[in-house]
Design a protein around this motif. Structure first.
Motif, PDB file in Angstrom:
ATOM      1  N   PHE A  24      22.512 -26.776  -4.611  1.00 31.99           N
ATOM      2  CA  PHE A  24      21.358 -27.376  -5.269  1.00 31.99           C
ATOM      3  C   PHE A  24      20.282 -27.672  -4.231  1.00 31.99           C
ATOM      4  O   PHE A  24      20.588 -28.195  -3.154  1.00 31.99           O
ATOM      5  N   VAL A  25      19.030 -27.330  -4.528  1.00 30.97           N
ATOM      6  CA  VAL A  25      17.951 -27.632  -3.591  1.00 30.97           C
ATOM      7  C   VAL A  25      17.803 -29.143  -3.468  1.00 30.97           C
ATOM      8  O   VAL A  25      18.103 -29.897  -4.404  1.00 30.97           O
ATOM      9  N   LYS A  26      17.347 -29.594  -2.303  1.00 31.93           N
ATOM     10  CA  LYS A  26      17.265 -31.030  -2.068  1.00 31.93           C
ATOM     11  C   LYS A  26      16.358 -31.726  -3.078  1.00 31.93           C
ATOM     12  O   LYS A  26      16.639 -32.856  -3.513  1.00 31.93           O
ATOM     13  N   GLY A  27      15.280 -31.067  -3.474  1.00 34.72           N
ATOM     14  CA  GLY A  27      14.370 -31.686  -4.432  1.00 34.72           C
ATOM     15  C   GLY A  27      14.928 -31.776  -5.836  1.00 34.72           C
ATOM     16  O   GLY A  27      14.335 -32.451  -6.685  1.00 34.72           O
ATOM     17  N   ARG A  28      16.052 -31.084  -6.081  1.00 35.37           N
ATOM     18  CA  ARG A  28      16.687 -31.078  -7.398  1.00 35.37           C
ATOM     19  C   ARG A  28      15.686 -30.741  -8.511  1.00 35.37           C
ATOM     20  O   ARG A  28      15.608 -31.407  -9.543  1.00 35.37           O
ATOM     21  N   TYR A  29      14.909 -29.682  -8.234  1.00 37.09           N
ATOM     22  CA  TYR A  29      13.868 -29.266  -9.166  1.00 37.09           C
ATOM     23  C   TYR A  29      14.455 -28.588 -10.396  1.00 37.09           C
ATOM     24  O   TYR A  29      15.503 -27.954 -10.340  1.00 37.09           O
ATOM     25  N   ARG A  30      13.733 -28.714 -11.486  1.00 33.19           N
ATOM     26  CA  ARG A  30      14.044 -27.969 -12.693  1.00 33.19           C
ATOM     27  C   ARG A  30      13.819 -26.475 -12.444  1.00 33.19           C
ATOM     28  O   ARG A  30      12.867 -26.089 -11.763  1.00 33.19           O
ATOM     29  N   GLU A  31      14.685 -25.634 -13.001  1.00 35.50           N
ATOM     30  CA  GLU A  31      14.411 -24.200 -12.968  1.00 35.50           C
ATOM     31  C   GLU A  31      13.229 -23.890 -13.883  1.00 35.50           C
ATOM     32  O   GLU A  31      12.933 -24.623 -14.817  1.00 35.50           O
ATOM     33  N   ASN A  32      12.554 -22.776 -13.579  1.00 37.44           N
ATOM     34  CA  ASN A  32      11.458 -22.279 -14.426  1.00 37.44           C
ATOM     35  C   ASN A  32      10.332 -23.297 -14.581  1.00 37.44           C
ATOM     36  O   ASN A  32       9.792 -23.493 -15.669  1.00 37.44           O
ATOM     37  N   ARG A  33       9.987 -23.963 -13.474  1.00 35.96           N
ATOM     38  CA  ARG A  33       8.857 -24.893 -13.517  1.00 35.96           C
ATOM     39  C   ARG A  33       7.543 -24.131 -13.706  1.00 35.96           C
ATOM     40  O   ARG A  33       7.415 -22.982 -13.301  1.00 35.96           O
ATOM     41  N   HIS A  34       6.563 -24.809 -14.289  1.00 37.05           N
ATOM     42  CA  HIS A  34       5.259 -24.188 -14.499  1.00 37.05           C
ATOM     43  C   HIS A  34       4.584 -23.889 -13.166  1.00 37.05           C
ATOM     44  O   HIS A  34       4.574 -24.718 -12.250  1.00 37.05           O
ATOM     45  N   GLN A  35       4.005 -22.704 -13.053  1.00 34.89           N
ATOM     46  CA  GLN A  35       3.271 -22.285 -11.859  1.00 34.89           C
ATOM     47  C   GLN A  35       1.806 -22.061 -12.256  1.00 34.89           C
ATOM     48  O   GLN A  35       1.508 -21.155 -13.035  1.00 34.89           O
ATOM     49  N   SER A  36       0.910 -22.872 -11.725  1.00 34.85           N
ATOM     50  CA  SER A  36      -0.499 -22.772 -12.106  1.00 34.85           C
ATOM     51  C   SER A  36      -1.202 -21.650 -11.344  1.00 34.85           C
ATOM     52  O   SER A  36      -1.078 -21.555 -10.110  1.00 34.85           O
ATOM     53  N   PRO A  37      -1.957 -20.797 -12.028  1.00 36.16           N
ATOM     54  CA  PRO A  37      -2.711 -19.751 -11.328  1.00 36.16           C
ATOM     55  C   PRO A  37      -3.782 -20.326 -10.400  1.00 36.16           C
ATOM     56  O   PRO A  37      -4.213 -19.648  -9.473  1.00 36.16           O
ATOM     57  N   PHE A  38      -4.197 -21.569 -10.639  1.00 32.29           N
ATOM     58  CA  PHE A  38      -5.190 -22.195  -9.766  1.00 32.29           C
ATOM     59  C   PHE A  38      -4.600 -22.553  -8.401  1.00 32.29           C
ATOM     60  O   PHE A  38      -5.341 -22.881  -7.476  1.00 32.29           O
ATOM     61  N   SER A  39      -3.277 -22.480  -8.277  1.00 33.82           N
ATOM     62  CA  SER A  39      -2.609 -22.772  -7.009  1.00 33.82           C
ATOM     63  C   SER A  39      -2.062 -21.508  -6.345  1.00 33.82           C
ATOM     64  O   SER A  39      -1.309 -21.596  -5.377  1.00 33.82           O
ATOM     65  N   ILE A  40      -2.439 -20.357  -6.863  1.00 33.54           N
ATOM     66  CA  ILE A  40      -1.969 -19.073  -6.320  1.00 33.54           C
ATOM     67  C   ILE A  40      -3.181 -18.279  -5.838  1.00 33.54           C
ATOM     68  O   ILE A  40      -4.077 -17.960  -6.626  1.00 33.54           O
ATOM     69  N   LYS A  41      -3.211 -17.975  -4.563  1.00 32.34           N
ATOM     70  CA  LYS A  41      -4.389 -17.382  -3.932  1.00 32.34           C
ATOM     71  C   LYS A  41      -4.858 -16.114  -4.640  1.00 32.34           C
ATOM     72  O   LYS A  41      -6.055 -15.891  -4.815  1.00 32.34           O
TER      73      LYS A  41
END
Length: 401
Positions: A303-320
């Protein structure tokens, strides 16, 4: 309900309770934001396209109809707490009585001892206690309402704090569909933020690597979720006991879909500025609202340390590679719905201010009058870098038909 006039109003910020610590929150410069919105507002709805902590809903709830939108469910819950208010909320005594019964039952069934953080222990002993709590993620809990105890004990919160988060969340479910539900969840998010041993978000929790860090973490482990929740719930009722009811809207849509569902509105857009995704920083809030028992992200078989949810939303405004197209789609949606726009951005964003202006001119066309307001502002980073805040130039792009 009285019919609301769509005539133009001079908007100003009202007092409202703040529920979460939010990176990039506009609450500190709300008067600047209001100045920009007032310059393009012609009556009708104000659509907060990327509502985030829903501060605009809190600030405008008694003045104009607000359409609060954000793809994250926790934002919609906070917006509902601001906009769908009641003169009669469930009493705090009733909530805590129910939660106390649930907490006691789940505590008695827990197979590890709940540590008393007032007791002095060595650094090694402290870390063994933390590790034992973190191992609860591998335990097969039988109850539906022990999600935080399982996934987050010994991380941002202690096992006992997680027991209380789960208990209050279970009580909230009894009032789903009522204003009390939204206020209980919003006050719970506040309690989570102020009892957390993190820096205000939930990207990664701190480890006790030194005596000093152990003592600091212990300070937060001692904080009472119940006390923070109780104070915020009571004080919020006093602030949210509104008399005027306006035809507000709350949606949890992608920004493009939201723009397809408005007409002749004033859009306030505050998209992400940087490469980090907000879903990474606030996944715990999404989970406490949805309580959908998500799969936790695994990397390298762990498990990743952040214990993130799978399939989190990815905003296009944060992708170069996607941010320019995302802005073009935003401006196109505003133009096609014949809306006015106040857009927040900064000189530290993913693309330059000059590029944003170029895209606005291309997509909005000659029918729109374009202006730019700027203000020097300290932007909160919530510990993402060594500096907790940075000097930025906050900009408002204003487009009016």
């Amino acid at each position: 309900m009285e019919e609301f006039s769509t005539a133009k109003h001079k908007l100003s910020s009202e007092d409202y309770p703040e529920f979460i610590k939010y990176m990039g929150s506009k609450s500190k410069i709300i008067d600047f934001v209001m100045e920009g919105i007032n310059s393009v507002y012609n009556g009708g709805y104000v659509c907060d396209l990327f509502a985030g902590s829903a501060s605009l809903s809190g600030a405008l709830s008694q003045q104009v109809p607000v359409h609060s939108n954000d793809i994250q469910a926790y934002s919609g819950t906070i917006a509902k707490a601001y906009l769908l208010t009641s003169s009669e909320y469930i009493s705090i005594d009733e909530i805590i009585s129910q939660a106390n019964d649930i907490h006691s039952k789940n505590l008695n069934s827990l197979y590890i001892e709940i540590h008393d953080y007032n007791k002095d222990v060595s650094l090694d002993e402290f870390n063994e206690i933390e590790k034992a709590q973190q191992q609860l993620i591998f335990h097969d809990f039988q109850g539906q309402w022990q999600l935080f105890t399982k996934n987050y004990s010994g991380t941002w919160w202690s096992a006992n704090q997680c027991l209380w988060i789960d208990a209050i969340r279970e009580v909230a479910e009894n009032y789903k569909g009522t204003p009390s539900y939204n206020l209980i969840l919003s006050a719970l998010m506040y309690a989570m933020a102020y009892s957390s041993q993190g820096t205000g978000h939930y990207a990664q929790y701190r480890d006790a690597k030194t005596e000093s860090s152990m003592k600091d973490i212990s300070i937060y482990r001692k904080k009472s979720v119940v006390e923070y929740f109780t104070r915020k719930y009571i004080s919020s009722i006093n602030q949210l006991n509104h008399l005027q009811k306006l035809p507000h809207k709350i949606t949890t849509l992608d920004y493009k879909d939201c723009l397809n569902n408005i007409d002749n509105s004033t859009v306030y857009a505050d998209p992400p500025y940087c490469f980090v995704h907000y879903s990474r920083f606030y996944h715990a809030l999404e989970t406490v609202v949805l309580y959908d028992h998500p799969n936790i992200q695994v990397k390298g078989g762990r498990f990743v340390k952040g214990r993130y949810r799978e399939n989190r939303h990815q905003s296009p405004f944060s992708i170069k590679t996607q941010v320019s197209s995302a802005f073009s789609q935003l401006f196109k949606g505003v133009r096609e719905t014949k809306s006015n726009l106040a857009l927040s951005y900064s000189n530290t964003g993913m693309i330059s201010i000059e590029k944003v202006i170029e895209l606005a001119e291309t997509e909005l066309g000659p029918s729109y009058d374009l202006n730019l307001l700027t203000i020097d502002h300290k932007h909160m980073t919530l510990g993402r870098r060594l500096d907790r805040d940075r000097e930025v130039k906050e900009c408002l792009f204003l487009a009016k038909l």
